[in-house]
Design an enzyme around this catalytic site. Structure first.
Site, PDB file in Angstrom:
ATOM      1  N   HIS A 226      53.125  17.997  26.448  1.00 32.32           N
ATOM      2  CA  HIS A 226      52.569  16.643  26.529  1.00 32.32           C
ATOM      3  C   HIS A 226      51.895  16.501  27.882  1.00 32.32           C
ATOM      4  O   HIS A 226      52.567  16.355  28.904  1.00 32.32           O
ATOM      5  CB  HIS A 226      53.729  15.641  26.346  1.00 32.32           C
TER       6      HIS A 226
ATOM      7  N   MET B  47      50.167  14.636  30.669  1.00 28.88           N
ATOM      8  CA  MET B  47      49.917  13.297  31.220  1.00 28.88           C
ATOM      9  C   MET B  47      49.112  13.472  32.502  1.00 28.88           C
ATOM     10  O   MET B  47      49.580  13.198  33.607  1.00 28.88           O
ATOM     11  CB  MET B  47      51.239  12.583  31.482  1.00 28.88           C
TER      12      MET B  47
ATOM     13  N   MET C 205      52.877  16.026  34.361  1.00 26.43           N
ATOM     14  CA  MET C 205      52.321  14.809  34.990  1.00 26.43           C
ATOM     15  C   MET C 205      51.596  15.173  36.279  1.00 26.43           C
ATOM     16  O   MET C 205      51.998  16.107  36.975  1.00 26.43           O
ATOM     17  CB  MET C 205      53.449  13.839  35.342  1.00 26.43           C
TER      18      MET C 205
ATOM     19  N   SER D 297      63.268  16.390  25.245  1.00 26.68           N
ATOM     20  CA  SER D 297      62.321  16.394  26.365  1.00 26.68           C
ATOM     21  C   SER D 297      62.997  16.919  27.623  1.00 26.68           C
ATOM     22  O   SER D 297      63.967  16.335  28.114  1.00 26.68           O
ATOM     23  CB  SER D 297      61.800  14.970  26.605  1.00 26.68           C
TER      24      SER D 297
ATOM     25  N   MET E 206      53.251   6.851  22.065  1.00 26.45           N
ATOM     26  CA  MET E 206      54.160   6.532  23.165  1.00 26.45           C
ATOM     27  C   MET E 206      54.849   5.201  22.855  1.00 26.45           C
ATOM     28  O   MET E 206      54.190   4.199  22.585  1.00 26.45           O
ATOM     29  CB  MET E 206      53.398   6.413  24.491  1.00 26.45           C
TER      30      MET E 206
ATOM     31  N   ASP F 209      57.547   9.136  21.155  1.00 22.06           N
ATOM     32  CA  ASP F 209      58.105   9.565  22.444  1.00 22.06           C
ATOM     33  C   ASP F 209      58.435   8.355  23.319  1.00 22.06           C
ATOM     34  O   ASP F 209      57.539   7.579  23.669  1.00 22.06           O
ATOM     35  CB  ASP F 209      57.046  10.450  23.126  1.00 22.06           C
TER      36      ASP F 209
ATOM     37  N   ASP G 292      56.812  17.651  29.545  1.00 21.28           N
ATOM     38  CA  ASP G 292      55.974  16.573  30.075  1.00 21.28           C
ATOM     39  C   ASP G 292      55.311  16.986  31.379  1.00 21.28           C
ATOM     40  O   ASP G 292      55.970  17.067  32.410  1.00 21.28           O
ATOM     41  CB  ASP G 292      56.848  15.339  30.338  1.00 21.28           C
TER      42      ASP G 292
ATOM     43  N   HIS H 299      60.060  19.746  24.184  1.00 23.71           N
ATOM     44  CA  HIS H 299      58.966  18.886  24.631  1.00 23.71           C
ATOM     45  C   HIS H 299      58.852  18.972  26.154  1.00 23.71           C
ATOM     46  O   HIS H 299      59.825  18.761  26.871  1.00 23.71           O
ATOM     47  CB  HIS H 299      59.273  17.456  24.174  1.00 23.71           C
TER      48      HIS H 299
END
Ligand code: DX5
Ligand code: ZN
Length: 214
Positions: free
Chosen positions: A64, A66, A35, A6, A135, A173, A33, A31
């Protein structure tokens, strides 16, 4: 075992060096993330940064989301050339349509569950999915301790997958290291996301290899 380091745990002042190390490693995915400070209480990086990352990275991208209303970003994720787009079950009012739109964009569709969201919420969508991301920490931050109950959720998800004939990969994750990774592997996980464990290690590829052999 497939491994997805990640980028959240990378040294952002040296992103190109970090990505070179990922390229040279045995990682299966990178990966990413995303957000928005609304769905989760943190903001990471957005698409202008990810476009640079995507250009440099030779590994398939596992994005991913979020954010609230992740369906708004399908075209942006596709533009990155991502392999997988993960959306949170909790963020999608019309999950079936969102999954269809991700497929129409030519990506693998993943649905992510927060620690308190039960596996049973996937009963009526699992046959449409390429991946389920569980998660094992509350989303938003790296470096949190692994929530042990996730092991039980991996088992339940595997049961649901076998019962329905779904081919969805099981990805986990949060708080993944050699020890929690071994328990997840035994329970049936297919892909491990690891941030601090991989980027905090002395030799990145050795940490990746340790997870891969689980
Ligand atoms: C957390 C992110 C994770 C995070 C994992 O919201 O989804 O991908 O980077 O970090 P570690 O492996 O440090 O728990
Ligand atoms: Zn993540």
């Amino acid at each position: 075992m497939k491994v997805a380091p990640s980028l959240l745990a990378a040294d952002f002042l040296n992103l190109s060096k970090e990505i070179e190390k990922i390229n040279a490693s045995e990682a299966d995915f990178l990966h990413l993330d995303v957000m928005d400070g609304v769905f989760v209480p943190n903001i990471s990086f957005g698409f202008p940064v990810l476009q640079g990352v995507a250009k440099a990275c030779e590994k398939p991208l596992d994005v991913h989301m979020m954010t609230v209303e992740p369906e708004k970003w399908i075209a942006n994720v596709k533009e990155l050339g991502a392999e997988i787009m993960n959306v949170h079950q909790e963020a999608c009012l019309h999950l079936y349509s969102t999954v269809q739109h991700i497929h129409q964009a030519g990506m693998m569709a993943g649905v992510t569950l927060n620690p308190a969201t039960p596996i049973s919420t996937l009963e009526d969508i699992i046959s449409e999915l390429d991946l389920v991301l569980l998660m094992s920490v509350e989303p938003g931050f790296g470096g949190q301790p692994f929530i042990k109950h996730t092991i039980e959720k991996v088992r339940k998800l595997k049961e649901l997958r076998d019962r329905t004939g779904s081919k969805a990969l099981i990805e986990v994750d949060g708080g993944v290291n050699e020890k929690t990774g071994a328990e997840l592997a035994a329970a049936g996980a297919d892909v491990l996301v690891a941030g601090s464990y991989v980027f905090g290690s002395e030799v990145m590829n050795e940490a990746i290899r340790r997870l891969k052999t689980l």
